[in-house]
Design an enzyme around this catalytic site. Structure first.
Site, PDB file in Angstrom:
ATOM      1  N   HIS A 164       0.804  -1.218   0.000  1.00 21.89           N
ATOM      2  CA  HIS A 164       0.000   0.000   0.000  1.00 21.89           C
ATOM      3  C   HIS A 164       0.840   1.272   0.000  1.00 21.89           C
ATOM      4  CE1 HIS A 164      -4.058  -1.788   0.850  1.00 21.89           C
ATOM      5  NE2 HIS A 164      -3.290  -2.810   1.151  1.00 21.89           N
ATOM      6  N   ASP A 378       3.878   9.628  -1.377  1.00 23.04           N
ATOM      7  CA  ASP A 378       2.649   8.973  -0.940  1.00 23.04           C
ATOM      8  C   ASP A 378       2.328   7.834  -1.898  1.00 23.04           C
ATOM      9  OD1 ASP A 378       0.551   8.768   0.869  1.00 23.04           O
ATOM     10  OD2 ASP A 378      -0.024  10.863   0.648  1.00 23.04           O
TER      11      ASP A 378
END
Length: 519
Positions: A164, A378
């Site tokens: 993730h 991110d």
């Protein structure tokens, strides 16, 4: 090892429920919020799936139990294991290393040893839960060794892994003393998923650099052992998303729309409301965002009370020293800006260091004129997608860091390099002054992507590709049980476009309420 009974097993650091131990020793629980639970819960409930994870409570040991239509298999962790495996190796070694070494990672052998032992425990629990020929989906950087251990324990099952967070360039990744072990751990899976194509490429480069395995395109060939045949491991991007429809419906509720109006009144009815929503993490670029806003006030391009910023920074890893330091720095910066530019009863920055329910977040999104996402690195950034899903009125503007995974998809956003303060300031002012026609055109394009590529499509695509991996031997397949993930991955050609129903310039919007909004 004896096989379990679940055709589909998820392995994640946390269980999908928040557990409460009552005074009499009984358990109660509430379903945890989050896209992963939302995407997988229906599939698991339909097929009697199992979920392996930590309960979130120190030393909690319990037999597997049923909750939310799933069999939950708690993995116990001691205080020391949490300190070394989670706060230590996962969040003080891997997290900064995988986020471009924004802060220096720490390398401690004791942390690595605990990380290894905890990963084995998770893998053993998964092996005991999954049925013959079943499917196991392992999630995130805390559990990178689980696929290889599980492969040794249960060679009959299909194994998927999804990372993730970003996967770093090989020049950074090779700083890790245990780089070979991590690569070997991930290669235990049949399919390794990442947020961005660049992350998958970084992983494949690491495989080339650190092993002598054959890599062709997105596929790695792992030689067989003993009587086992060669295996193909595929590395590919599967950008995650949110439950777009559910969030849009939440943001259209009359009470949420009324709360959005109330928020603006409580803030003094500013002409321009800028919004930042993040975990308090050094990867999110909160200090860069505040610096840009402070300079806009200093330059006179924005003025209080005509303009203000709301910064929601939910608590995160508060026992880790770097996060304590970050909180101090952010709060000092906010205080300085408010001291220099605030007015009596009118703060320049409204700083909120706590979490909010989804209804309040949806109201904030509807109230904000400009959403600021300034991450330094991110994996995806789902806040940007939540903001877009909430704006069924086609209002607002999204300023988005090019260093987020979301920037690959949300190409109608105004992108920035958050390290370039002057460039960030210019882009913020462009968003503030954008004419309504361009703003609506951009938001329409953003919504088309977010509403079509939702979290369910992400799960379907990943499991569809995993189903196309080499199947287990026929004698391990229960003939009466339908296989999970047997549908091919969805494509733009065979999936209806949810944006067909979205508002256009000619259709009613929240400014002209529809029956859906008023019922």
């Amino acid at each position: 090892m004896p096989a379990g009974e679940h055709e589909f097993v998820v392995v994640a650091n946390r269980l999908p429920v928040d557990i409460t131990i009552e005074d009499d020793g009984s358990l109660s629980w509430e379903r945890s919020p989050g896209g992963l639970v939302t995407a997988l819960a229906p599939l698991m409930q339909k097929n009697g799936g199992g979920w392996v994870g930590w309960s979130g409570k120190v030393g909690f040991e319990h037999e597997p139990f049923d909750a939310e239509g799933m069999r939950l298999c708690p993995v116990p962790l001691s205080e020391g294991e949490i300190a070394r495996y989670y706060e230590g190796f996962s969040n003080a070694t891997l997290w900064p290393l995988y986020h471009d070494v924004i802060v220096p990672p720490e390398f401690h052998r004791a942390w690595w040893n605990t990380y290894t032992s905890v990963n084995r425990r998770f893998a053993t629990a998964a092996a005991e839960a999954v049925a013959p020929g079943g499917t196991v989906w392992v999630h995130d950087y805390q559990l990178q060794l689980v696929p290889s251990v599980l492969r040794m324990l249960r060679p009959d099952v299909k194994i998927g892994f999804f990372n993730h967070i970003p996967f770093p360039p090989v020049e950074i990744f090779t700083q890790l003393p245990w780089r070979h072990q991590v690569v070997e751990g991930l290669l235990g899976a049949d399919l390794v998923g990442f947020q961005r194509p660049g992350d998958a490429s970084n992983f494949l480069r690491a495989v080339r650099r650190l092993t002598d395995l054959q890599v062709r395109g997105p596929q790695v060939t792992v030689p067989g052992r003993w009587s086992r045949p060669d295996r193909a491991v595929r590395a590919q991007a599967f950008p995650i998303s949110i439950d777009s429809t559910a969030f849009e419906e939440l943001a259209r509720r009359p009470d949420v729309l009324e709360r959005a109006k109330q928020i603006r009144v409580e803030l003094g009815s500013p002409d321009v409301l800028l919004l930042g929503v993040d975990r308090l993490d050094y990867t999110k670029g909160i200090r860069h965002r505040l610096k840009a806003f402070g300079e806009l006030l200093e330059d006179g391009q924005l003025r209080v009370p005509e303009a203000c910023m709301v910064q929601v920074a939910s608590p995160s890893r508060e026992r880790v020293e770097q996060y304590k330091t970050l909180r101090d720095e952010v709060e000092v910066t906010v205080g300085r800006i408010n001291g220099d530019y605030g007015a009596l009863g009118r703060a320049a920055v409204h700083y909120l260091h706590h979490s909010y329910p989804a209804t309040e977040m949806a109201a904030l999104y509807r109230a904000a004129d400009v959403m600021l996402v300034t991450s330094l690195r991110d994996g995806m950034n789902l806040v940007a997608k939540e903001y877009v899903a909430a704006r069924s009125d086609l209002g607002g503007a999204l300023v988005l860091s090019e260093f987020t995974g979301a920037a690959d998809e949300l190409t109608h956003a105004l992108t920035i390099n958050p390290h370039d303060i002057d460039g960030t300031k210019a882009t913020v002012m462009r968003a503030v002054n954008m004419d309504r026609k361009e703003s609506r055109r951009r938001m329409r394009g953003l919504r088309r992507r977010v509403m079509q590529h939702d979290v369910q499509r992400w799960a379907d695509d990943f499991l569809g590709y995993l189903a196309m991996s080499v199947p287990p031997p026929p004698d391990l397949r229960p003939p009466e049980t339908p296989r999970l993930g047997t549908q091919p991955p969805a494509t733009d050609e065979n999936r209806p476009d949810p944006t067909d129903e979205q508002p256009t310039d000619e259709q009613p919007t929240d400014e002209q309420p529809t029956s859906k909004e008023t019922t």
